[in-house]
Write a protein that holds these residues in place. Sequence first.
Motif, short mmCIF file in Angstrom:
data_model
loop_
_atom_site.label_atom_id
_atom_site.label_comp_id
_atom_site.label_asym_id
_atom_site.label_seq_id
_atom_site.Cartn_x
_atom_site.Cartn_y
_atom_site.Cartn_z
N MET A 176 -5.81 -1.21 5.32
CA MET A 176 -4.53 -1.72 4.85
C MET A 176 -3.39 -1.34 5.81
O MET A 176 -2.53 -2.15 6.11
CB MET A 176 -4.20 -1.20 3.45
N CYS A 222 -7.54 1.24 -6.72
CA CYS A 222 -6.15 1.07 -6.27
C CYS A 222 -5.19 0.89 -7.44
O CYS A 222 -5.36 0.01 -8.27
CB CYS A 222 -6.03 -0.13 -5.34
N PRO A 223 -4.14 1.72 -7.50
CA PRO A 223 -3.20 1.64 -8.62
C PRO A 223 -2.31 0.41 -8.59
O PRO A 223 -1.64 0.12 -9.57
CB PRO A 223 -2.37 2.92 -8.47
N VAL A 224 -2.26 -0.30 -7.47
CA VAL A 224 -1.39 -1.48 -7.40
C VAL A 224 -2.18 -2.75 -7.07
O VAL A 224 -1.63 -3.71 -6.53
CB VAL A 224 -0.22 -1.27 -6.41
N CYS A 233 0.83 -1.21 0.00
CA CYS A 233 0.00 0.00 0.00
C CYS A 233 0.86 1.27 0.00
O CYS A 233 1.78 1.41 0.80
CB CYS A 233 -0.92 0.00 1.21
N THR A 234 0.54 2.18 -0.91
CA THR A 234 1.30 3.42 -1.03
C THR A 234 0.68 4.55 -0.21
O THR A 234 1.15 5.68 -0.27
CB THR A 234 1.34 3.88 -2.49
N GLU A 235 -0.40 4.23 0.49
CA GLU A 235 -1.11 5.23 1.30
C GLU A 235 -1.58 6.42 0.47
O GLU A 235 -1.67 7.53 0.97
CB GLU A 235 -0.22 5.69 2.46
N CYS A 236 -1.86 6.16 -0.80
CA CYS A 236 -2.24 7.27 -1.68
C CYS A 236 -3.67 7.73 -1.43
O CYS A 236 -4.06 8.83 -1.82
CB CYS A 236 -2.09 6.86 -3.14
N GLY A 237 -4.49 6.88 -0.82
CA GLY A 237 -5.85 7.28 -0.48
C GLY A 237 -6.84 7.31 -1.63
O GLY A 237 -7.95 7.81 -1.48
N ARG A 238 -6.46 6.77 -2.77
CA ARG A 238 -7.41 6.72 -3.88
C ARG A 238 -8.62 5.87 -3.52
O ARG A 238 -9.74 6.16 -3.93
CB ARG A 238 -6.74 6.14 -5.12
N CYS A 239 -8.37 4.80 -2.77
CA CYS A 239 -9.46 3.92 -2.35
C CYS A 239 -10.43 4.69 -1.47
O CYS A 239 -11.64 4.71 -1.71
CB CYS A 239 -8.89 2.72 -1.60
N ARG A 243 -8.08 2.60 3.14
CA ARG A 243 -6.64 2.78 3.34
C ARG A 243 -6.25 2.45 4.78
O ARG A 243 -5.24 1.82 5.02
CB ARG A 243 -6.24 4.23 3.04
N ILE A 264 -4.60 -3.63 -4.96
CA ILE A 264 -4.86 -4.07 -3.59
C ILE A 264 -6.36 -4.31 -3.40
O ILE A 264 -7.17 -3.62 -4.02
CB ILE A 264 -4.32 -3.01 -2.60
S1 SF4 Z 1 -5.57 2.94 -3.32
FE1 SF4 Z 1 -4.30 1.13 -2.91
S2 SF4 Z 1 -2.28 1.94 -2.56
FE2 SF4 Z 1 -3.65 3.68 -2.41
S3 SF4 Z 1 -4.09 3.82 -0.22
FE3 SF4 Z 1 -5.69 2.56 -1.13
S4 SF4 Z 1 -4.98 0.45 -0.89
FE4 SF4 Z 1 -3.22 1.80 -0.56
#
Ligand code: SF4
Lengths: 443, 265
Positions: A338, A388-390, A313-319, A335, A392
């Motif tokens: 995660m 999520c860009p990766v 998790c990149t903690e980007c907060g998109r979720c 987020r 998750i």
């Molecule tokens: S979108 Fe994915 S990477 Fe970004 S905070 Fe949420 S779980 Fe983490």
Amino acid sequence: MFVLQIILFFIVIGTTGYFLIRRIRRIRSNIRLGRKIDRKDHPSKRWKNVLLVAFGQKKMFKKPIPALLHIMIYIGFLVINIEVLEFILDGLTGSHRIIGQWLQGIGAFEFYHILMNTFEFLAILVILSCLFFLIRRNVLKVQRFTGEEMTSWPKLDGNLILIFEIILMIAILKMNGADQVLQSRNVEGYPETGSLFFSKTLFFGFYSKYQTDFVVVVERVAWWFHILGIFGFAIYITYSKHLHIVLAFFNTYFAKLEPAGKMDNMPEVTNEVKMMLGIANETPQEQPTEIPRLGAKDINDLHWKNIMDAYTCTECGRCTSECPANLTGKKLSPRKIMMDVRDRAEEIGESLRRGGKGFEDGKSLLGDFISKEEILACTSCNACVEACPVLIDPLSIILQIRRYMAMEESSSPQSWNSMFSNIETNFAPWKFAPSDRFNWSKE
Amino acid sequence: MNKDLNKVRTMADFAEKGESPEVLFWVGCAGSFDDRYKRVTKAFVKILNHLNIQFAVLGTEESCTGDPARRAGNEFLFQMQAMNNIQILNSYHIKKIVTACPHCFNIIKNEYPELGGNYEVLHHSVFIQQLIDDGKLKPSDNNAFKGVKITYHDSCYLGRANNIYQAPRRLLESLDADLVEMKRCRTKGLCCGAGGAQMFKEPEKGKKDINIERTEEALETGAKTIASACPFCMTMLTDGVKNKEKEEEIKVLDLAEIIAKAENL
Ligand code: SF4
Ligand code: SF4
């Protein structure tokens, strides 16, 4: 001096290697605290995900501006690593610009010249992108970088990485600038690189005012600073959200391939239900000696991919910024789910290594990290998974915890319990007689 | 032509006569019991009869798929329901199922196979769209929705869960309706708030109800018709519209109702 530098370098690279390998092993064993799940089927589909989502950053492009800035840092990072390779070779052999000299030897000097200029150009792009990101975080205060779970450390972590990258890039430029001054004075050990545009413009004039001895020191310090910085950074990221630069590739490979709406089956329940219904079990399995907990209360009830997700998790907060529950003020933030899983995995892993209480520490993921209120707010809408860009999957964790609440704790809300008993007795979630089910055709 | 558009036969009836239908219509709990959604069930029946499609329903042999139980964490109850349903479906040798509920669709299509139930499962939006593509259903040029502003609300269990974004839109486009999108649509579509068994409990504490947020987005488009494709979305959006006291001017209609109306059924 010469030999001393080589010895020093060996010590530095050895120490870095030691800490890095130890930390990688720990993360691996923390991920392995999770239950088994097979994520090796359909390798070609998996590679496709790696190519598109990790290498190609496909999902990032849902937000084009950050995607462009991010891709500059990403390409800069990948390409500048070639220069780090030269740094390491130089360090180990006590030479200077070993690749450059070799290229010159085979008559490809111009190639090195272009390569170095490209690195500098990328370094400038990285600096600009990082500055922009710092502004977004701290001045424009983009909303998704805030939130209850973005406590002081995650906030600092986000900024530190950006500052770190800027400093490393400036070190490269300074080093090249000083290097060119030394070249112009024909100092021994400083082979020709050709004119390097950015470092020349920025630093040449400045350093050419100083005496050769001092400039040599500047160049050496910048060199050491950069390589130590890179090594330090490598260790730092294993404790940081920045670990995604490595784990994103693994995480996209092992991502779920089935439709997002599909929930994992629980074979242990299937066996029992088949017995209850008197359906012969076609593939009789040995009864496991220890009956596993139903659903998830703690880290070891989740499967290993859930934990890998947490470390990625990149903690980007998109979720969270797409989550309908979060958007309407509920306590749930995917987020945070995660981040909680990662924190708990770290805590347990650390305790087990120290011979501590591990899972018996009187705490658990549900309760001490994640509250029921959060788990109950989820609509299983998959917005977080999609965002999520990766790749998750926070929903997988939420649903496993719900299973624990319903089947082990029987702590579901009263209205859900009524719904359960309606289904049990009336075969519908509402209180209607099953014999009335077909009445609609006569109305 | 005076065929009975409301005619429905059960699977038991087919079996008794030694016949088999082209497709089984899985009605679902909302389609069977919810007053509002029964109208959708009937609209879909009319479409099927109108096109002379041989279909059957399970009638009183149908029972909850177990979706709300599973999403609320009660795996035992879900599997009991699923196994019972699969036993019935398999005993009738069902091959193809169509349903007007995205939750039933998702669970039968994706989650029944692991428990021994393998069928071709279609959501009614895809089913109808295929009929249009095959030229079997030709909405008339002067249908009631021609040029009418409609906004379509993506159901999570069709869209993100199963990647069905196009079929419902193509269906509305085939009516020459003026399709307008909400701010959040397709992969970014906002949930109505009822999924994951939320339909069966009060929402957790918060600033706002999700269905109100979504209804506001729908109203912002200026469309007088909100198209939905799911019984839960239907309930949530209808409640949202009522909450805004707009139920006189704004209609929430299911895709099947829209098609049935366009075809004057
Ligand atoms: S979108 Fe994915 S990477 Fe970004 S905070 Fe949420 S779980 Fe983490
Ligand atoms: S699936 Fe749950 S956690 Fe994820 S966005 Fe939807 S409501 Fe939020």
